[in-house]
Scaffold this motif. Sequence first.
Motif, PDB file in Angstrom:
ATOM      1  N   GLY A 171       4.204  -9.457   5.658  1.00 58.74           N
ATOM      2  CA  GLY A 171       4.670  -8.726   4.491  1.00 58.74           C
ATOM      3  C   GLY A 171       3.559  -7.828   3.969  1.00 58.74           C
ATOM      4  O   GLY A 171       2.369  -8.100   4.189  1.00 58.74           O
ATOM      5  N   TRP A 172       3.944  -6.771   3.280  1.00 65.04           N
ATOM      6  CA  TRP A 172       2.968  -5.824   2.727  1.00 65.04           C
ATOM      7  C   TRP A 172       3.049  -5.833   1.213  1.00 65.04           C
ATOM      8  O   TRP A 172       4.127  -5.821   0.633  1.00 65.04           O
ATOM      9  N   GLY A 173       1.880  -5.844   0.583  1.00 66.66           N
ATOM     10  CA  GLY A 173       1.821  -5.638  -0.855  1.00 66.66           C
ATOM     11  C   GLY A 173       1.865  -4.150  -1.152  1.00 66.66           C
ATOM     12  O   GLY A 173       2.383  -3.362  -0.351  1.00 66.66           O
ATOM     13  N   ARG A 174       1.295  -3.744  -2.263  1.00 67.72           N
ATOM     14  CA  ARG A 174       1.366  -2.322  -2.629  1.00 67.72           C
ATOM     15  C   ARG A 174       0.643  -1.458  -1.613  1.00 67.72           C
ATOM     16  O   ARG A 174       1.056  -0.336  -1.337  1.00 67.72           O
ATOM     17  N   HIS A 175      -0.431  -1.962  -1.027  1.00 69.92           N
ATOM     18  CA  HIS A 175      -1.137  -1.242   0.032  1.00 69.92           C
ATOM     19  C   HIS A 175      -1.137  -2.116   1.275  1.00 69.92           C
ATOM     20  O   HIS A 175      -1.681  -3.218   1.272  1.00 69.92           O
ATOM     21  N   ALA A 176      -0.527  -1.635   2.337  1.00 74.21           N
ATOM     22  CA  ALA A 176      -0.298  -2.463   3.522  1.00 74.21           C
ATOM     23  C   ALA A 176      -1.590  -2.921   4.181  1.00 74.21           C
ATOM     24  O   ALA A 176      -1.627  -3.992   4.797  1.00 74.21           O
ATOM     25  N   PHE A 177      -2.658  -2.146   4.100  1.00 73.69           N
ATOM     26  CA  PHE A 177      -3.912  -2.528   4.749  1.00 73.69           C
ATOM     27  C   PHE A 177      -4.774  -3.434   3.880  1.00 73.69           C
ATOM     28  O   PHE A 177      -5.664  -4.098   4.381  1.00 73.69           O
ATOM     29  N   PHE A 178      -4.526  -3.446   2.578  1.00 73.86           N
ATOM     30  CA  PHE A 178      -5.349  -4.240   1.668  1.00 73.86           C
ATOM     31  C   PHE A 178      -4.644  -5.509   1.187  1.00 73.86           C
ATOM     32  O   PHE A 178      -5.295  -6.417   0.671  1.00 73.86           O
ATOM     33  N   ASP A 179      -3.332  -5.565   1.326  1.00 73.55           N
ATOM     34  CA  ASP A 179      -2.549  -6.681   0.789  1.00 73.55           C
ATOM     35  C   ASP A 179      -1.518  -7.102   1.827  1.00 73.55           C
ATOM     36  O   ASP A 179      -0.323  -6.826   1.701  1.00 73.55           O
ATOM     37  N   SER A 180      -2.014  -7.766   2.881  1.00 75.82           N
ATOM     38  CA  SER A 180      -1.157  -8.188   3.991  1.00 75.82           C
ATOM     39  C   SER A 180      -1.883  -9.300   4.735  1.00 75.82           C
ATOM     40  O   SER A 180      -2.791  -9.927   4.185  1.00 75.82           O
ATOM     41  N   ALA A 181      -1.494  -9.537   5.981  1.00 79.14           N
ATOM     42  CA  ALA A 181      -2.176 -10.554   6.785  1.00 79.14           C
ATOM     43  C   ALA A 181      -3.589 -10.127   7.154  1.00 79.14           C
ATOM     44  O   ALA A 181      -4.413 -10.957   7.541  1.00 79.14           O
ATOM     45  N   LEU A 182      -3.876  -8.847   7.061  1.00 77.78           N
ATOM     46  CA  LEU A 182      -5.228  -8.361   7.312  1.00 77.78           C
ATOM     47  C   LEU A 182      -6.178  -8.851   6.226  1.00 77.78           C
ATOM     48  O   LEU A 182      -5.817  -8.892   5.045  1.00 77.78           O
ATOM     49  N   ASP A 183      -7.381  -9.210   6.617  1.00 80.08           N
ATOM     50  CA  ASP A 183      -8.412  -9.469   5.622  1.00 80.08           C
ATOM     51  C   ASP A 183      -8.630  -8.181   4.821  1.00 80.08           C
ATOM     52  O   ASP A 183      -8.803  -7.105   5.416  1.00 80.08           O
ATOM     53  N   PRO A 184      -8.604  -8.238   3.492  1.00 72.62           N
ATOM     54  CA  PRO A 184      -8.697  -7.004   2.700  1.00 72.62           C
ATOM     55  C   PRO A 184      -9.940  -6.182   3.000  1.00 72.62           C
ATOM     56  O   PRO A 184      -9.867  -4.948   3.052  1.00 72.62           O
ATOM     57  N   ALA A 185     -11.064  -6.849   3.203  1.00 70.85           N
ATOM     58  CA  ALA A 185     -12.301  -6.120   3.500  1.00 70.85           C
ATOM     59  C   ALA A 185     -12.199  -5.421   4.849  1.00 70.85           C
ATOM     60  O   ALA A 185     -12.632  -4.269   5.009  1.00 70.85           O
TER      61      ALA A 185
END
Length: 300
Positions: free
Chosen positions: A41-55
């Motif tokens: 799932g994606w939050g407001r920003h898909a690269f910062f708020d998802s399964a990806l580590d935000p950093a």
Amino acid sequence: MTDTLLPDWMPCSDRAVDRGDPLPGTAGFGERWLLVEVESGWGRHAFFDSALDPALGARIVARAEEAGIRPLAIRRTRLRAPLRREQTAWKWALVDCRPGRESIRWGQVASPADLLALPLDGSAGEPSEAPIYAVCTHARHDQCCAVRGRPVVETLAAAHPELTWECSHLGGDRFAATMIVFPQGLLYGRVSADQAATVVARHAEGRIVPDLLRGRTSLTTVAQAAEAFARAETGDDRIDAFRVLGEHPHPHGWTVELQHGSDQLAVEVGERLSEPLLSTCAATIAHPVREFVPVSVARS
């Protein structure tokens, strides 16, 4: 119609339809793109708020943008939840939308951290001649993207499962459903499920759907508008019918020079400010936006 006359609860895309907001010249700029499969799932920003580590997501985005590349998250439609949660491979695509250089190259990494070592010069990955149809369904960014985008992507995925992806925010929430066709970077707006099938069929013929095209992302917004006005004047809907030769600002707008077959066209583009409007569902303060208007199209 101004927003002051519309109900407060009305979604931004409905408001835009009622106002008659023009589409030409509204595609955000992107000559080259990095598409990354993020199946969570994606939050407001898909690269910062998802399964990806935000950093890590921030580093991927920063690296792409420093290279002049626009990042976009993609995912498959109707993928079962366990498969989304247990993503073990991360597909990516590098897309070049520049006229005459259009290309798509696909690859895959075992860890998203490996994307930090991905060459961004177009040398990596396997070239593909198949188009990509990406539809914004980024609900956490704007509800209209999901409400209007979901029927479109499901229709396309049923007919073209290997070519269709959901994608993160493309810009222009009020123009949902928004859909981009790669490698040319043709960004469409107000696309219905039925119209999406027409977009795909026309693209296979080397043509566009003029009434839905917001613009080609490799062009400036002024050049996008000029091309749209030239298409309306000539009736030419071929994808590569026009080539931008020059763009010249002046006190009353712009003169855009286009090559059209053996003809050279001079398109005069004007601008105006809209009435104050709410451009997204989350907006609470109305602001005017720039709109392009056709002045003239002439052989030069």
